[in-house]
Write a protein that holds these residues in place. Structure first.
Motif, PDB file in Angstrom:
ATOM      1  N   ALA A  40     -14.178  16.933   6.844  1.00 24.20           N
ATOM      2  CA  ALA A  40     -13.064  17.169   7.919  1.00 24.20           C
ATOM      3  C   ALA A  40     -11.673  16.665   7.091  1.00 24.20           C
ATOM      4  O   ALA A  40     -10.797  17.477   7.224  1.00 24.20           O
ATOM      5  N   LEU A  41     -11.890  15.576   6.288  1.00 23.73           N
ATOM      6  CA  LEU A  41     -10.793  15.204   5.505  1.00 23.73           C
ATOM      7  C   LEU A  41     -10.478  16.230   4.288  1.00 23.73           C
ATOM      8  O   LEU A  41      -9.518  16.125   3.751  1.00 23.73           O
ATOM      9  N   ASN A  60      -6.666   8.808   1.337  1.00 24.71           N
ATOM     10  CA  ASN A  60      -6.937   7.728   0.268  1.00 24.71           C
ATOM     11  C   ASN A  60      -7.256   6.416   1.066  1.00 24.71           C
ATOM     12  O   ASN A  60      -6.172   6.086   1.730  1.00 24.71           O
ATOM     13  N   PHE A  61      -8.148   5.756   0.982  1.00 23.57           N
ATOM     14  CA  PHE A  61      -8.477   4.555   1.435  1.00 23.57           C
ATOM     15  C   PHE A  61      -8.722   3.433   0.426  1.00 23.57           C
ATOM     16  O   PHE A  61      -9.370   3.769  -0.442  1.00 23.57           O
ATOM     17  N   ILE A  62      -7.915   2.509   0.686  1.00 25.24           N
ATOM     18  CA  ILE A  62      -7.497   1.416  -0.440  1.00 25.24           C
ATOM     19  C   ILE A  62      -8.353   0.162  -0.097  1.00 25.24           C
ATOM     20  O   ILE A  62      -7.933  -0.450   0.936  1.00 25.24           O
ATOM     21  N   ASP A  63      -9.045  -0.590  -0.974  1.00 23.64           N
ATOM     22  CA  ASP A  63      -9.718  -1.931  -0.801  1.00 23.64           C
ATOM     23  C   ASP A  63      -9.052  -2.894  -1.726  1.00 23.64           C
ATOM     24  O   ASP A  63      -7.941  -2.303  -2.348  1.00 23.64           O
ATOM     25  N   GLN A  67      -9.540   2.609  -4.999  1.00 22.21           N
ATOM     26  CA  GLN A  67      -9.245   3.455  -4.241  1.00 22.21           C
ATOM     27  C   GLN A  67     -10.079   4.690  -3.811  1.00 22.21           C
ATOM     28  O   GLN A  67     -11.090   4.893  -4.886  1.00 22.21           O
ATOM     29  N   PHE A  68     -10.240   5.137  -2.647  1.00 18.84           N
ATOM     30  CA  PHE A  68     -11.559   5.995  -2.418  1.00 18.84           C
ATOM     31  C   PHE A  68     -10.962   7.228  -1.713  1.00 18.84           C
ATOM     32  O   PHE A  68     -10.404   6.914  -0.496  1.00 18.84           O
ATOM     33  N   PHE A  69     -10.950   8.298  -2.344  1.00 21.41           N
ATOM     34  CA  PHE A  69     -10.458   9.814  -1.993  1.00 21.41           C
ATOM     35  C   PHE A  69     -11.825  10.334  -0.842  1.00 21.41           C
ATOM     36  O   PHE A  69     -12.448  11.127  -1.353  1.00 21.41           O
ATOM     37  N   ALA A  70     -11.397  10.121   0.461  1.00 19.80           N
ATOM     38  CA  ALA A  70     -12.562  10.518   1.479  1.00 19.80           C
ATOM     39  C   ALA A  70     -12.113  11.962   1.735  1.00 19.80           C
ATOM     40  O   ALA A  70     -12.877  12.639   2.175  1.00 19.80           O
ATOM     41  N   GLY A  71     -10.762  12.283   1.359  1.00 19.64           N
ATOM     42  CA  GLY A  71     -10.389  13.674   1.428  1.00 19.64           C
ATOM     43  C   GLY A  71      -9.673  14.067   0.197  1.00 19.64           C
ATOM     44  O   GLY A  71      -8.863  13.152  -0.361  1.00 19.64           O
ATOM     45  N   LEU A  72     -10.173  15.180  -0.506  1.00 19.03           N
ATOM     46  CA  LEU A  72      -9.737  15.276  -1.619  1.00 19.03           C
ATOM     47  C   LEU A  72      -9.480  16.893  -2.139  1.00 19.03           C
ATOM     48  O   LEU A  72     -10.593  17.794  -1.660  1.00 19.03           O
ATOM     49  N   ARG A  73      -8.357  17.305  -2.542  1.00 15.67           N
ATOM     50  CA  ARG A  73      -8.400  18.654  -3.018  1.00 15.67           C
ATOM     51  C   ARG A  73      -7.646  18.650  -4.501  1.00 15.67           C
ATOM     52  O   ARG A  73      -6.702  18.158  -4.696  1.00 15.67           O
ATOM     53  N   VAL A  74      -8.448  19.181  -5.219  1.00 15.31           N
ATOM     54  CA  VAL A  74      -8.054  19.256  -6.735  1.00 15.31           C
ATOM     55  C   VAL A  74      -8.026  20.912  -7.019  1.00 15.31           C
ATOM     56  O   VAL A  74      -8.706  21.420  -6.596  1.00 15.31           O
TER      57      VAL A  74
END
Length: 192
Positions: A40-41, A60-63, A67-74
């Motif tokens: 969905a992301l 992007n969720f960051i710790d 960084q983790f791209f839970a939703g990604l369009r490239v």
């Protein structure tokens, strides 16, 4: 027209200190986010990229470390290179915390507009400029109802872009919409 642009700095990029990172990690775990891709992301990122006519869009969720791209369009197809150019790496789901501009959005707690990253020495030296050819960026924080910045929603291009007020309004509206979806997912158990 007036919107928030970072001021040019005469120093190299320094990734900002993120004192909220441990609390963010706990909140993301509670929400079940930041550890795996979410179709969905991905769809949200693809829609945003299409709307902005940009090759890249991310949720992007960051710790503390990454960084983790839970939703990604490239881009589906990499641009053609001349024979003397070196192949650029492909952008994946994980990125070090000192790469990109999203960590700045998270710590600043407000949108960041970089129409041409080369105009800002602080940002021009970022690894994504050389590694992926990113030349412009537009990102907004995902701030939930507890006041926690969960991450960002952003778009990027390999060309300078005059994002303008409409671009800023678009990214802020996308962030607000996505926060509503994230919180509904927690209560309803599914993405809307």
């Amino acid at each position: 027209m007036s919107y928030d642009l970072p001021r040019p700095a005469g120093r190299l990029l320094l990734t900002p200190e993120d004192k909220e990172a441990p609390a963010r990690v706990r909140r993301l775990r509670l929400l079940g986010l930041g550890e795996h891709p979410e179709p969905a992301l991905d769809a949200f990122a693809a829609h945003l990229a299409g709307r902005a006519q940009a090759p890249y869009a991310m949720v992007n969720f960051i710790d503390q470390r990454r960084q983790f791209f839970a939703g990604l369009r490239v881009p589906d197809v990499r641009p053609l290179m001349s024979p003397d150019e070196e192949a650029k790496p492909e952008m994946g789901r994980l990125m070090e915390r000192d790469h990109g501009f999203c960590p700045h959005v998270v710590v600043r707690r407000k949108a960041l507009v970089l129409e041409d990253v080369r105009d800002y020495p602080r940002f021009a030296g970022n690894p994504v400029v050389d590694e992926f050819g990113i030349r412009s960026y537009l990102g907004a924080p995902l701030i939930d109802t507890t006041g926690m910045v969960l991450g960002t929603v952003c778009i990027a291009d390999t060309e300078p872009r005059p994002w303008g007020r409409s671009g800023l309004d678009t990214i802020k509206a996308a962030a607000a919409e996505l926060v509503v979806r994230v919180e509904r997912r927690k209560t309803d158990g599914f993405w809307l």
